[in-house]
Design a protein around this motif. Structure first.
Motif, PDB file in Angstrom:
ATOM      1  N   LYS A 114     -78.006  10.427 -35.113  1.00 26.73           N
ATOM      2  CA  LYS A 114     -78.915  10.579 -34.021  1.00 26.73           C
ATOM      3  C   LYS A 114     -80.103  11.194 -34.213  1.00 26.73           C
ATOM      4  O   LYS A 114     -80.087  11.970 -35.422  1.00 26.73           O
ATOM      5  CB  LYS A 114     -78.215  11.028 -32.852  1.00 26.73           C
ATOM      6  N   ALA A 116     -81.698  13.711 -33.054  1.00 26.09           N
ATOM      7  CA  ALA A 116     -81.465  15.420 -33.030  1.00 26.09           C
ATOM      8  C   ALA A 116     -80.705  15.717 -34.036  1.00 26.09           C
ATOM      9  O   ALA A 116     -81.042  16.748 -34.874  1.00 26.09           O
ATOM     10  CB  ALA A 116     -80.940  15.643 -31.721  1.00 26.09           C
ATOM     11  N   GLN A 140     -79.074  23.381 -32.802  1.00 23.35           N
ATOM     12  CA  GLN A 140     -79.323  22.484 -31.729  1.00 23.35           C
ATOM     13  C   GLN A 140     -80.770  22.688 -30.956  1.00 23.35           C
ATOM     14  O   GLN A 140     -81.466  21.917 -30.722  1.00 23.35           O
ATOM     15  CB  GLN A 140     -78.167  22.058 -30.890  1.00 23.35           C
ATOM     16  N   LEU A 144     -84.197  20.227 -30.958  1.00 25.29           N
ATOM     17  CA  LEU A 144     -84.818  19.944 -29.563  1.00 25.29           C
ATOM     18  C   LEU A 144     -86.099  20.397 -29.397  1.00 25.29           C
ATOM     19  O   LEU A 144     -87.104  19.720 -28.868  1.00 25.29           O
ATOM     20  CB  LEU A 144     -83.831  20.224 -28.470  1.00 25.29           C
ATOM     21  N   MET A 147     -88.347  18.413 -31.600  1.00 26.09           N
ATOM     22  CA  MET A 147     -88.602  17.127 -31.084  1.00 26.09           C
ATOM     23  C   MET A 147     -89.746  16.952 -30.020  1.00 26.09           C
ATOM     24  O   MET A 147     -90.579  16.173 -29.889  1.00 26.09           O
ATOM     25  CB  MET A 147     -87.301  16.381 -30.372  1.00 26.09           C
ATOM     26  N   ALA A 154     -86.729  15.118 -25.173  1.00 28.04           N
ATOM     27  CA  ALA A 154     -85.411  15.502 -25.499  1.00 28.04           C
ATOM     28  C   ALA A 154     -84.166  14.535 -24.886  1.00 28.04           C
ATOM     29  O   ALA A 154     -83.120  14.571 -25.510  1.00 28.04           O
ATOM     30  CB  ALA A 154     -85.056  16.836 -24.694  1.00 28.04           C
ATOM     31  N   ALA A 157     -82.869  12.420 -27.748  1.00 28.60           N
ATOM     32  CA  ALA A 157     -82.005  13.186 -28.609  1.00 28.60           C
ATOM     33  C   ALA A 157     -80.934  12.346 -29.299  1.00 28.60           C
ATOM     34  O   ALA A 157     -80.339  12.344 -30.477  1.00 28.60           O
ATOM     35  CB  ALA A 157     -81.740  14.555 -28.352  1.00 28.60           C
ATOM     36  N   THR A 158     -80.274  11.775 -28.471  1.00 27.00           N
ATOM     37  CA  THR A 158     -78.871  10.824 -28.680  1.00 27.00           C
ATOM     38  C   THR A 158     -79.174   9.365 -29.086  1.00 27.00           C
ATOM     39  O   THR A 158     -78.300   8.685 -29.390  1.00 27.00           O
ATOM     40  CB  THR A 158     -77.996  11.037 -27.791  1.00 27.00           C
TER      41      THR A 158
END
Length: 334
Positions: A114, A116, A140, A144, A147, A154, A157-158
């Motif tokens: 992913k 992130a 983490q 973020l 990003m 955000a 992220a996944t």
């Protein structure tokens, strides 16, 4: 000039690939001289653009500077340390100071990770090895934050790489390169695989990041317009060697090497009247093979201003003005 004024100092860099013949009993038949004695320096905060035709050795130079390709000879000094002379453990620790943005955002990201996690991976690796001190929550949070700084929500992220556009994927690659807080970023044609409409967005992002993070860039491209826009200095490369280097304004207004003049004449001008009136320089022949050892100037067979001396020995880079160096017998005997 004191060497400590330069963050990156590349001296006599060579990358030669062996040519082998035979199926069972392989024998050395020669070498491909992809990079054949390159020298350049970059001060902190500068952006040096390395430009030239495809196959001239730009990307190989970038890979050698990043220690992703073992140099045949020469030195790559980062803040005075020769990266090629470091042990594997020392080199791993030093990598936090220099990172690379790859050309193709489609193949440089792990399709199984992913977004992130891709950005956080360098932090996790270096934290596990004890090179940096960060816990999972900090890692983490940093991913973020990067990003967001690179123009990605955000909420993305996944998502996996295949769910992003080319420009968004390159933003992920840029964020990953910044994760460890490098001082030097090697950008290997970072916009050439993107649509023209997206290229300016990525270039402007890189400019903003350079100011915000005080980054130094080695920027590889074949498009002079991109190089002139982004870089403070330009080094023109031909057949594994640098033939001219100066600041961007000088290269644009006063190119001296015949090859540089030809490159500039091939770049389109936004003014139709100027485009119609200027003289286009058409080079004859093709780029010589880097597997053949050339005597004399490697550009002489295509050069419209070649002289007898060009066949006898190879010119070397020499000063022709403040911060301006040229490798050509038109400006002395080298």
């Amino acid at each position: 000039m004191n060497d400590t004024e330069y963050l990156l100092d590349v001296r006599g860099l060579k990358v030669h690939f062996p040519i082998e013949k035979g199926i069972l009993l392989k024998r050395r038949a020669g070498y491909v001289r992809a990079v054949d004695g390159v020298d350049f320096r970059i001060r902190p905060g500068e952006a040096l653009g390395l430009v030239g035709e495809s196959g001239c050795g730009k990307s190989t130079t970038a890979m050698a500077v990043a220690q992703l390709q073992t140099p045949t000879a020469g030195q790559v000094l980062l803040d005075g340390r020769d990266l090629a002379a470091l042990s594997p453990q020392e080199l791993r620790a030093a990598r936090k100071d220099f990172q690379i943005v790859f050309q193709d955002p489609y193949s440089s990201l792990d399709p199984r990770q992913k977004a992130a996690d891709i950005i956080a991976e360098p932090l996790r690796i270096f934290a596990k090895r004890g090179i940096i001190t960060m816990d999972d929550a900090e890692i983490q949070s940093t991913a973020l934050s990067l990003m967001d700084r690179c123009g990605l929500s955000a909420s993305f992220a996944t998502r996996y790489p295949h769910e992003f556009s080319g420009g968004q994927r390159q933003r992920i690659g840029i964020a990953r390169a910044l994760a460890l807080g490098p001082r030097l970023v090697i950008a290997d044609e970072p916009v050439s695989a993107l649509d023209v409409s997206i290229q300016s967005q990525i270039l402007n992002l890189l400019k903003d990041l350079q100011k915000d993070f005080n980054l130094t860039f080695l920027f590889i491209a074949h498009d002079l317009a991109v190089i002139e826009y982004f870089c403070t200095k330009i080094a023109v490369m031909y057949l594994g060697r640098i033939v001219e280097t100066a600041d961007s304004a000088t290269i644009a207004s006063n190119p001296m090497h015949p090859y540089t003049k030809a490159l500039l004449s091939a770049a389109p001008l936004p003014d139709p009247a100027k485009e119609r009136s200027r003289r286009r320089i058409i080079l004859k022949g093709d780029v010589p093979s880097p597997s053949v050892e050339h005597r004399g100037c490697p550009f002489r067979e295509r050069c419209p201003e070649a002289m007898d001396v060009c066949a006898l020995s190879a010119p070397v880079l020499k000063p022709v003005g403040e911060g301006h160096e040229v490798s050509c017998f038109l400006y002395g005997e080298g």
